[in-house]
Design a protein around this motif. Structure first.
Motif, mmCIF file in Angstrom:
data_model
loop_
_atom_site.group_PDB
_atom_site.id
_atom_site.type_symbol
_atom_site.label_atom_id
_atom_site.label_comp_id
_atom_site.label_asym_id
_atom_site.label_seq_id
_atom_site.Cartn_x
_atom_site.Cartn_y
_atom_site.Cartn_z
ATOM 1 N N ALA A 181 0.892 -1.142 -0.009
ATOM 2 C CA ALA A 181 0.099 -0.002 -0.236
ATOM 3 C C ALA A 181 1.010 1.402 0.112
ATOM 4 O O ALA A 181 0.632 2.445 -0.626
ATOM 5 C CB ALA A 181 -0.936 -0.080 1.042
ATOM 6 N N GLY A 182 1.982 1.201 0.593
ATOM 7 C CA GLY A 182 2.917 2.262 0.748
ATOM 8 C C GLY A 182 2.631 3.607 1.476
ATOM 9 O O GLY A 182 3.609 4.329 1.359
ATOM 10 N N SER A 183 1.343 3.649 1.538
ATOM 11 C CA SER A 183 0.919 5.228 2.105
ATOM 12 C C SER A 183 0.172 4.925 3.398
ATOM 13 O O SER A 183 -0.737 4.068 3.386
ATOM 14 C CB SER A 183 0.397 6.169 1.292
ATOM 15 O OG SER A 183 -0.746 6.586 1.844
ATOM 16 N N MET A 184 0.235 5.684 4.542
ATOM 17 C CA MET A 184 -0.554 5.481 5.773
ATOM 18 C C MET A 184 -1.875 5.436 5.600
ATOM 19 O O MET A 184 -2.833 4.797 6.251
ATOM 20 C CB MET A 184 -0.190 6.326 6.746
ATOM 21 C CG MET A 184 1.058 6.171 7.461
ATOM 22 S SD MET A 184 1.449 4.651 8.020
ATOM 23 C CE MET A 184 0.287 4.487 9.557
ATOM 24 N N ALA A 185 -2.510 6.217 4.370
ATOM 25 C CA ALA A 185 -4.054 6.458 4.322
ATOM 26 C C ALA A 185 -4.484 5.085 3.917
ATOM 27 O O ALA A 185 -5.847 4.925 4.123
ATOM 28 C CB ALA A 185 -4.045 7.397 2.963
ATOM 29 N N PHE A 186 -3.825 4.146 3.333
ATOM 30 C CA PHE A 186 -4.351 2.895 2.938
ATOM 31 C C PHE A 186 -4.333 1.816 3.746
ATOM 32 O O PHE A 186 -4.454 0.610 3.630
ATOM 33 C CB PHE A 186 -3.548 2.397 1.536
ATOM 34 C CG PHE A 186 -4.212 3.310 0.415
ATOM 35 C CD1 PHE A 186 -5.314 4.002 -0.138
ATOM 36 C CD2 PHE A 186 -3.021 4.115 -0.306
ATOM 37 C CE1 PHE A 186 -5.441 4.759 -0.885
ATOM 38 C CE2 PHE A 186 -3.281 4.870 -1.157
ATOM 39 C CZ PHE A 186 -4.499 5.305 -1.843
ATOM 40 N N MET A 187 -3.713 1.973 4.861
ATOM 41 C CA MET A 187 -3.488 1.114 6.044
ATOM 42 C C MET A 187 -4.768 0.338 6.437
ATOM 43 O O MET A 187 -4.638 -1.046 6.390
ATOM 44 C CB MET A 187 -2.735 1.690 7.269
ATOM 45 C CG MET A 187 -1.329 2.090 6.868
ATOM 46 S SD MET A 187 -0.395 0.611 6.352
ATOM 47 C CE MET A 187 0.878 1.522 5.487
ATOM 48 N N PRO A 188 -5.571 0.541 6.851
ATOM 49 C CA PRO A 188 -6.817 0.166 7.297
ATOM 50 C C PRO A 188 -7.223 -1.174 6.197
ATOM 51 O O PRO A 188 -7.436 -2.040 6.381
ATOM 52 C CB PRO A 188 -8.156 1.123 7.477
ATOM 53 C CG PRO A 188 -7.199 2.660 7.675
ATOM 54 C CD PRO A 188 -6.072 2.114 6.945
ATOM 55 N N LYS A 189 -7.109 -0.513 4.851
ATOM 56 C CA LYS A 189 -7.594 -1.262 3.711
ATOM 57 C C LYS A 189 -6.556 -2.527 3.674
ATOM 58 O O LYS A 189 -6.952 -3.560 3.400
ATOM 59 C CB LYS A 189 -7.682 -0.633 2.436
ATOM 60 C CG LYS A 189 -8.524 -1.310 1.392
ATOM 61 C CD LYS A 189 -8.537 -0.610 0.035
ATOM 62 C CE LYS A 189 -9.136 -1.579 -0.796
ATOM 63 N NZ LYS A 189 -9.082 -0.832 -2.369
ATOM 64 N N ALA A 190 -5.286 -2.171 3.907
ATOM 65 C CA ALA A 190 -4.279 -3.103 3.665
ATOM 66 C C ALA A 190 -4.607 -4.226 4.520
ATOM 67 O O ALA A 190 -4.327 -5.435 4.502
ATOM 68 C CB ALA A 190 -2.712 -2.640 3.890
ATOM 69 N N ILE A 191 -4.757 -3.920 6.050
ATOM 70 C CA ILE A 191 -5.034 -4.658 6.979
ATOM 71 C C ILE A 191 -6.166 -5.578 6.793
ATOM 72 O O ILE A 191 -6.274 -6.702 6.879
ATOM 73 C CB ILE A 191 -5.154 -4.232 8.426
ATOM 74 C CG1 ILE A 191 -3.735 -3.595 8.875
ATOM 75 C CG2 ILE A 191 -5.495 -4.928 9.341
ATOM 76 C CD1 ILE A 191 -3.709 -2.536 10.091
#
Lengths: 283, 176
Positions: free
Chosen positions: B136-146
């Motif tokens: 994901a590379g950016s903090m903004a996408f972290m919830p989605k990545a998890i």
């Protein structure tokens, strides 16, 4: 000193773990500087060969679809030849708006050559998607060339081996395509928002312009990657926000990336000349 | 004996690698939110007695080769090395009294279903979440990545269990 070695020995697994993670991190961070190191990408001989073999088998499953596509494209091109012949007789038809991008630049002199290639590897659902083609340096492909289908822009060549090419998909977080609003030529830059493989955004369209849903965004032709007027997509959402100086424009990508089989690599015949002239300007 | 195990593991390495890149690479569900990476079963199911150092190096190699096929240089490498490191810790925590039989490989038959899940699930979760977070590379996408990591874990787990029942099914010595 021997104590130090004893400590290092005791934690050797952890230290090697840290070392290997640092190597991996360096690989991730420097990914783009390895552009020319073909060995680390899917265009190296072994990986490209494997993908080529599997795609040779897979292609039989969508022959009908590909045939229909080719038939449609043929019909389109035939129509354009007709238009050209008419235009040759009377000079009254606005060819620029009716002709396919494949013909652009041909009016005066041929500016682009097109190399057909087959997609042997493709991904859609990652934030950095790549495409592998079954043509390489021996077929005249070099780094930086554009890739398109009859529907529009697909991507750009990243690294090339003798027989294969790895390319940035338009669905790559680092891709930015110089583009324009077809109806008035306003410049913008199309980037992918990394969320949805059917959506992209058109940035830097100033607020004084009038933008409606349904407007077409095409390539600008200002760089030597794509010819002018290759389709990028149609505006589906255009929003003005007071805090921004530009429109927030979402476009529907015209190419269906999940069904990508055959593409054209656009080779600018004046690339070296134009680039060297422009770099002279900067000096 | 030692050489036999090495040859067998080398063979398994290639089998897991090719099945991953030729088949499971093309398998995604729910608009790319669920992907399957059963190749990590190779690392998880290495013999209990494998040396920690060699697991790290094998993990690095596996991740690196997968990265070349996926054009994602470094991402799988990082998550596989992480998996290889955590495997050692998880083995310590989940070991039955008396420890694991070092010459054995982890199988359902040998460990029992519950113990196998306890051993396997944390490793898959850690690998997948690391993978999707780096990707994901950016903090903004972290919830989605998890979320993607957790959903993909279920998919990978199903495949890993299927491999167990298909190829390690008999209580006897039947192996691939």
């Amino acid at each position: 000193m021997s104590q130090l070695f004893a400590i290092i020995f005791k934690y050797r697994v952890f230290l090697v773990f840290i070392l290997l993670e640092l190597v991996a991190a360096a690989l991730i961070v420097n990914n783009n500087t390895y552009q020319r190191s073909v060995i680390l990408s899917s265009s190296n001989t072994v990986v490209g060969g494997i993908y080529n073999t599997t795609s040779n088998i897979e292609q039989y499953f969508y022959l009908t679809e590909v045939n229909e596509d080719l038939l449609n494209e043929n019909a389109l091109l035939r129509k354009q030849i007709e238009l050209y012949q008419v235009a040759g007789v009377s000079d009254s038809i606005d060819t620029k708006n009716t002709l396919s991008p494949l013909f652009y630049g041909m009016s005066d002199t041929i500016a682009y050559d097109f190399i057909p290639a087959r997609v042997i590897n493709n991904s859609v659902y990652r934030s950095a998607n790549y495409i592998t083609l079954n043509k390489g340096r021996k077929d005249g492909i070099v780094e930086g060339m554009g890739i398109m289908t009859k529907d529009g822009v697909v991507g750009q060549v990243k690294s090339v081996s003798n027989h294969f090419a790895t390319c940035y998909s338009l669905l790559h977080r680092d891709m930015a395509v110089s583009s324009e609003l077809k109806k008035n030529g306003a410049l913008c830059t199309v980037t992918w928002n990394t969320e949805d493989p059917t959506r992209a955004s058109a940035n830097y369209l100033p607020l004084h312009l009038d933008i409606n849903v349904g407007d077409t965004i095409t390539t600008s032709g200002f760089n030597t990657v794509y010819p002018e007027g290759v389709m990028l997509g149609v505006v589906t959402e255009a929003e003005k926000t007071p805090s921004e100086r530009f429109w927030l424009v979402t476009i529907d990508v015209s190419v269906d990336f999940s069904k990508l089989h055959h593409v054209y690599v656009s080779k600018s015949l004046f690339r070296t000349e134009k680039d060297s002239l422009e770099s002279m300007d900067e000096q | 004996m030692g050489r036999e195990i090495w040859l067998k593991q080398a063979g398994l390495f290639l089998i897991y690698l090719f099945i991953q890149v030729l088949f499971f690479r093309n398998l995604t569900f729910f608009e790319g939110n669920v992907m399957v990476f059963p190749y990590i079963a190779f690392l998880i199911l290495l013999p209990f007695g494998a040396m920690n150092m060699s697991i790290l190096i094998v993990g690095f190699c596996m991740g690196f080769v997968i990265d070349i096929f996926y054009d994602s240089i470094g991402i799988h490498t990082a998550s596989c090395v992480f998996l290889a490191f955590t495997r050692t810790q998880i083995m310590k925590w989940t070991a039955p009294t008396g420890g694991y039989e070092l010459s054995e490989v982890p199988t359902i038959n040998q460990m029992g279903f519950g113990a196998f899940l306890v051993f396997v699930i944390p490793q898959i979760v850690l690998h997948h979440i690391t993978l999707f977070m780096i990707e994901a590379g950016s903090m903004a996408f972290m919830p989605k990545a998890i979320l993607r990591g957790v959903l993909s874990t279920l998919a990978t787990l199903v495949i890993v269990l299927a491999i167990q029942y298909l190829f390690y099914g008999n209580v006897g010595r039947r192996r691939i």
